[in-house]
Motif scaffolding. Structure first.
Motif, PDB file in Angstrom:
ATOM      1  N   UNK A   1       0.795  -1.225   0.000  1.00  0.00           N
ATOM      2  CA  UNK A   1       0.000   0.000   0.000  1.00  0.00           C
ATOM      3  C   UNK A   1       0.820   1.264   0.000  1.00  0.00           C
ATOM      4  N   UNK A   2       2.155   1.143  -0.091  1.00  0.00           N
ATOM      5  CA  UNK A   2       3.000   2.337  -0.118  1.00  0.00           C
ATOM      6  C   UNK A   2       3.502   2.692   1.263  1.00  0.00           C
ATOM      7  N   UNK A   3       4.346   3.715   1.307  1.00  0.00           N
ATOM      8  CA  UNK A   3       4.986   4.141   2.547  1.00  0.00           C
ATOM      9  C   UNK A   3       4.212   5.255   3.253  1.00  0.00           C
ATOM     10  N   UNK A   4       3.090   5.676   2.660  1.00  0.00           N
ATOM     11  CA  UNK A   4       2.345   6.756   3.287  1.00  0.00           C
ATOM     12  C   UNK A   4       1.834   6.329   4.651  1.00  0.00           C
ATOM     13  N   UNK A   5       1.783   7.278   5.538  1.00  0.00           N
ATOM     14  CA  UNK A   5       1.362   6.992   6.908  1.00  0.00           C
ATOM     15  C   UNK A   5       0.275   7.995   7.291  1.00  0.00           C
ATOM     16  N   UNK A   6      -0.971   7.752   6.837  1.00  0.00           N
ATOM     17  CA  UNK A   6      -2.036   8.711   7.154  1.00  0.00           C
ATOM     18  C   UNK A   6      -2.410   8.702   8.622  1.00  0.00           C
ATOM     19  N   UNK A   7      -2.129   7.604   9.332  1.00  0.00           N
ATOM     20  CA  UNK A   7      -2.511   7.506  10.743  1.00  0.00           C
ATOM     21  C   UNK A   7      -1.515   8.267  11.607  1.00  0.00           C
ATOM     22  N   UNK A   8      -2.022   9.056  12.542  1.00  0.00           N
ATOM     23  CA  UNK A   8      -1.174   9.826  13.434  1.00  0.00           C
ATOM     24  C   UNK A   8      -1.110   9.160  14.804  1.00  0.00           C
ATOM     25  N   UNK A   9       0.054   9.226  15.461  1.00  0.00           N
ATOM     26  CA  UNK A   9       0.147   8.649  16.809  1.00  0.00           C
ATOM     27  C   UNK A   9      -0.749   9.415  17.779  1.00  0.00           C
ATOM     28  N   UNK A  10      -1.414   8.671  18.652  1.00  0.00           N
ATOM     29  CA  UNK A  10      -2.262   9.275  19.677  1.00  0.00           C
ATOM     30  C   UNK A  10      -2.012   8.564  21.002  1.00  0.00           C
ATOM     31  N   UNK A  11      -2.386   9.216  22.081  1.00  0.00           N
ATOM     32  CA  UNK A  11      -2.269   8.603  23.406  1.00  0.00           C
ATOM     33  C   UNK A  11      -3.437   7.641  23.591  1.00  0.00           C
ATOM     34  N   UNK A  12      -3.130   6.357  23.745  1.00  0.00           N
ATOM     35  CA  UNK A  12      -4.167   5.325  23.887  1.00  0.00           C
ATOM     36  C   UNK A  12      -3.696   4.287  24.895  1.00  0.00           C
ATOM     37  N   UNK A  13      -4.626   3.420  25.268  1.00  0.00           N
ATOM     38  CA  UNK A  13      -4.339   2.385  26.269  1.00  0.00           C
ATOM     39  C   UNK A  13      -3.904   1.117  25.542  1.00  0.00           C
ATOM     40  N   UNK A  14      -2.608   0.855  25.576  1.00  0.00           N
ATOM     41  CA  UNK A  14      -2.069  -0.319  24.890  1.00  0.00           C
ATOM     42  C   UNK A  14      -2.472  -1.607  25.609  1.00  0.00           C
ATOM     43  N   UNK A  15      -2.625  -1.551  26.920  1.00  0.00           N
ATOM     44  CA  UNK A  15      -3.016  -2.750  27.670  1.00  0.00           C
ATOM     45  C   UNK A  15      -4.417  -3.189  27.275  1.00  0.00           C
ATOM     46  N   UNK A  16      -5.337  -2.238  27.112  1.00  0.00           N
ATOM     47  CA  UNK A  16      -6.693  -2.578  26.705  1.00  0.00           C
ATOM     48  C   UNK A  16      -6.693  -3.183  25.311  1.00  0.00           C
TER      49      UNK A  16
ATOM     50  N   UNK B   1       1.796   6.528  23.522  1.00  0.00           N
ATOM     51  CA  UNK B   1       1.526   7.240  22.266  1.00  0.00           C
ATOM     52  C   UNK B   1       1.922   6.331  21.104  1.00  0.00           C
ATOM     53  N   UNK B   2       0.953   5.926  20.289  1.00  0.00           N
ATOM     54  CA  UNK B   2       1.240   5.014  19.178  1.00  0.00           C
ATOM     55  C   UNK B   2       0.112   5.089  18.147  1.00  0.00           C
ATOM     56  N   UNK B   3       0.335   4.490  16.997  1.00  0.00           N
ATOM     57  CA  UNK B   3      -0.666   4.398  15.936  1.00  0.00           C
ATOM     58  C   UNK B   3      -1.518   3.160  16.223  1.00  0.00           C
ATOM     59  N   UNK B   4      -2.756   3.393  16.583  1.00  0.00           N
ATOM     60  CA  UNK B   4      -3.572   2.286  17.073  1.00  0.00           C
ATOM     61  C   UNK B   4      -3.788   1.206  16.020  1.00  0.00           C
ATOM     62  N   UNK B   5      -4.171   1.589  14.796  1.00  0.00           N
ATOM     63  CA  UNK B   5      -4.463   0.587  13.775  1.00  0.00           C
ATOM     64  C   UNK B   5      -3.212  -0.208  13.402  1.00  0.00           C
ATOM     65  N   UNK B   6      -2.073   0.506  13.237  1.00  0.00           N
ATOM     66  CA  UNK B   6      -0.846  -0.176  12.847  1.00  0.00           C
ATOM     67  C   UNK B   6      -0.360  -1.138  13.914  1.00  0.00           C
ATOM     68  N   UNK B   7      -0.348  -0.706  15.183  1.00  0.00           N
ATOM     69  CA  UNK B   7       0.115  -1.583  16.258  1.00  0.00           C
ATOM     70  C   UNK B   7      -0.865  -2.736  16.466  1.00  0.00           C
ATOM     71  N   UNK B   8      -2.168  -2.467  16.343  1.00  0.00           N
ATOM     72  CA  UNK B   8      -3.141  -3.544  16.483  1.00  0.00           C
ATOM     73  C   UNK B   8      -2.939  -4.602  15.403  1.00  0.00           C
ATOM     74  N   UNK B   9      -2.696  -4.160  14.158  1.00  0.00           N
ATOM     75  CA  UNK B   9      -2.463  -5.114  13.078  1.00  0.00           C
ATOM     76  C   UNK B   9      -1.191  -5.915  13.346  1.00  0.00           C
TER      77      UNK B   9
END
Length: 435
Positions: free
Chosen positions: A283-298, A325-333
C-alpha cells in the motif's frame, strides 16, 4: 531507519582542513618572523655594544686605577651601564655565544683579551650583561639598559597570534556552515523520503547545491507519483477481486453438501487473506494515521479476549492499563499478526505487556516448533515461508511478519525473534517511550 551521522561531517572537515592549514602556515610564519626579529635585534645590539666596549675599554685602560670607578660611571650611557671591578665575572652564557662571536668579529681589537657575556632575567625579558678584561687584569662590567625579548615572550606572542587566527577561522567556518546548511536539510529530506512527512525542499545555497536539491525534488515527485499510482491501482484491483470473492462466498453457503461447502469457503477465506496482506504490504509508505495517546493494555487484552471467544487459547499477561503514544491501527495489526502467527504454528499463545524505563515491550510467545536460528532474520523478509519449520496449511503469502516490521518501524521500535528454551517462538516488540 535514520541515517547515522558521521563523527565529523562535511562542514566540520572543510573547516578543520582550512583551520589546520592556516594555523600551520601562520604559525610557521610567526615563528620565522620572531626568530628573524630576534636575530635583527641582537645583531644591532651586538654592533652597538662592540663599538661602545672598544671606546670604554681604551679610556679605562688609560685611566689610573683609583679613578676607574668614577670613569666607569662617566662612560655609562642611556643604553649601557658600566662598572669597574677586580673580581672576574662568571663564564659566558652559551645562549649568547653567537652574539659574542659577532661582537669579536666586528671589533677584532676585543679579541686580545677575554670577553664574557651573559643573560640576566628581567621583568619583561632579559638584560645582556658581561665584562671585558683590561690589560692590568681588572674587568670592565657592562649591562644593557633595555631588556631584550625572552623565549617565553616570543612564545606568548606566537600563541596569541595563533589564537586570533583560530578565532578568525572559526568565524569563517560558521560562514561555511551557513553556506552548506542546505546539504544538511537535503540529508534530512532524503531520510523522510517516502513517508507522509516528505515535502519539496527549498532550493537555496550555492549553485551546485541548488542543482542537487532541484534534481532531488524532481526525483521525489516522480517516485511519489509512482507510489500513488501503484496504491490506487492496488486499491482498485483489491476491490475488483473482493467483489467476486464475496459473490462466491454467498453462493458457496447455498451448497447443500457440507464438506464441499466448507472446502470452498476455506479457499475463499485464503484468497481474501492473500488479497488483504498484499494490500497492506504494497500500500506504499504513506502513513495517514497519526500517533495518539491510547491504552495499549486494553488493546492487547481485547485481542486476547476476541481470540478466546472464538475458542482459541490466547492468554494476556500484563497490567490492566498502560497508556502510550502510538498508531492504534498499525500496532493492532502488528500484534494481531503475531498472535495469528503463533496460533497457526502452536496450540497456546501468551500475549505479554510490560513497561520499562525507556520503552514498552509487547511479547508474543507460542508453543510451536520454533524457527532454526540461522533463519530467524530471513523470515522477516516479505514472501518468505519456512515450510520446514511451519505447517503447510498457513494462510497468506508470508507477509505477516513483514507487515509487523513495517508497523514497528513507523513507531521507531524494534522487532526481534528468538526461540524459547522450552520450545516455541518468542516475538518481542520494543516501542520507545517519549522523553
Amino acid at each position: 531507519m535514520p541515517i547515522p551521522s558521521p563523527s565529523l561531517g562535511l562542514i566540520g572537515r572543510v573547516v578543520a582542513i582550512l583551520l589546520f592549514a592556516t594555523l600551520v602556515e601562520f604559525g610557521m610564519s610567526t615563528v620565522l618572523y620572531e626568530r628573524a626579529s630576534q636575530f635583527s635585534v641582537r645583531d644591532d645590539e651586538g654592533r652597538r655594544l662592540a663599538e661602545h666596549l672598544v671606546i670604554a675599554r681604551r679610556l679605562m685602560a688609560e685611566h689610573p686605577r683609583e679613578g676607574r670607578e668614577a670613569m666607569a660611571r662617566s662612560v655609562s650611557t642611556a643604553h649601557y651601564a658600566m662598572a669597574w671591578h677586580t673580581v672576574a665575572p662568571p663564564p659566558s652564557d652559551p645562549a649568547l655565544s653567537e652574539m659574542r662571536a659577532k661582537v669579536l668579529a666586528w671589533e677584532p681589537v676585543l679579541q686580545s683579551s677575554p670577553l664574557r657575556m651573559r643573560l640576566e632575567p628581567a621583568t619583561t625579558g632579559s638584560y645582556v650583561s658581561g665584562a671585558a678584561q683590561l690589560p692590568d687584569g681588572s674587568w670592565l662590567y657592562f649591562r644593557t639598559a633595555e631588556a631584550i625579548d625572552s623565549l617565553d615572550q616570543s612564545r606568548n606572542r606566537i600563541l596569541i597570534a595563533l589564537g586570533i587566527a583560530g578565532v578568525v577561522m572559526t568565524l569563517g567556518g560558521g560562514l561555511i556552515g551557513r553556506a552548506l546548511r542546505p546539504m544538511r536539510l537535503l540529508a534530512s529530506a532524503a531520510d523522510r523520503f517516502g513517508t507522509a512527512e516528505a515535502a519539496p525542499l527549498a532550493e537555496e545555497g550555492p549553485t551546485e547545491v541548488r542543482r542537487v536539491i532541484t534534481a532531488f525534488n524532481r526525483m521525489q515527485a516522480r517516485i511519489q507519483q509512482l507510489i500513488t499510482d501503484r496504491t490506487q491501482a492496488l486499491a482498485a484491483v483489491g476491490h475488483d477481486i473482493r467483489t467476486p470473492l464475496a459473490r462466491l462466498r454467498l453462493r458457496a453457503e447455498s451448497i447443500a453438501t457440507e464438506p464441499v461447502r466448507d472446502e470452498i469457503l476455506e479457499d475463499v477465506a485464503e484468497m481474501d487473506a492473500m488479497v488483504g496482506s498484499l494490500l497492506a504490504f504494497l500500500g506504499g509508505e504513506d502513513d495517514p494515521e497519526k500517533p495518539v495517546l491510547a491504552d495499549l493494555a486494553v488493546l492487547c487484552a481485547t485481542l486476547a479476549d476476541d481470540a478466546a471467544d472464538h475458542g482459541r487459547a490466547v492468554t494476556y499477561v500484563g497490567p490492566d492499563h498502560l497508556e502510550h503514544v502510538f498508531r492504534q491501527l498499525g500496532v493492532k495489526r502488528a500484534v494481531s499478526n503475531l498472535v495469528e502467527n503463533g496460533l497457526h504454528h502452536g496450540e497456546h499463545v501468551i500475549l505479554g505487556l510490560r513497561r520499562e524505563p525507556d520503552c514498552v515491550i509487547v511479547r508474543v510467545e507460542d508453543d510451536g516448533p520454533g524457527i532454526p536460528e540461522d533463519l530467524l532474520q530471513s523470515v522477516l523478509e516479505p514472501f518468505v515461508r519456512l515450510d520446514t519449520a511451519r505447517r503447510r496449511d498457513t494462510l497468506g503469502l508470508g507477509l505477516g511478519l513483514a507487515i509487523v516490521c513495517r508497523a514497528v518501524e513507523l513507531e521507531k521500535g524494534k522487532l526481534t525473534l528468538s526461540n524459547r528454551p522450552e520450545g516455541g517462538l518468542c516475538a518481542e516488540i520494543r516501542l520507545p517511550r517519549p522523553d
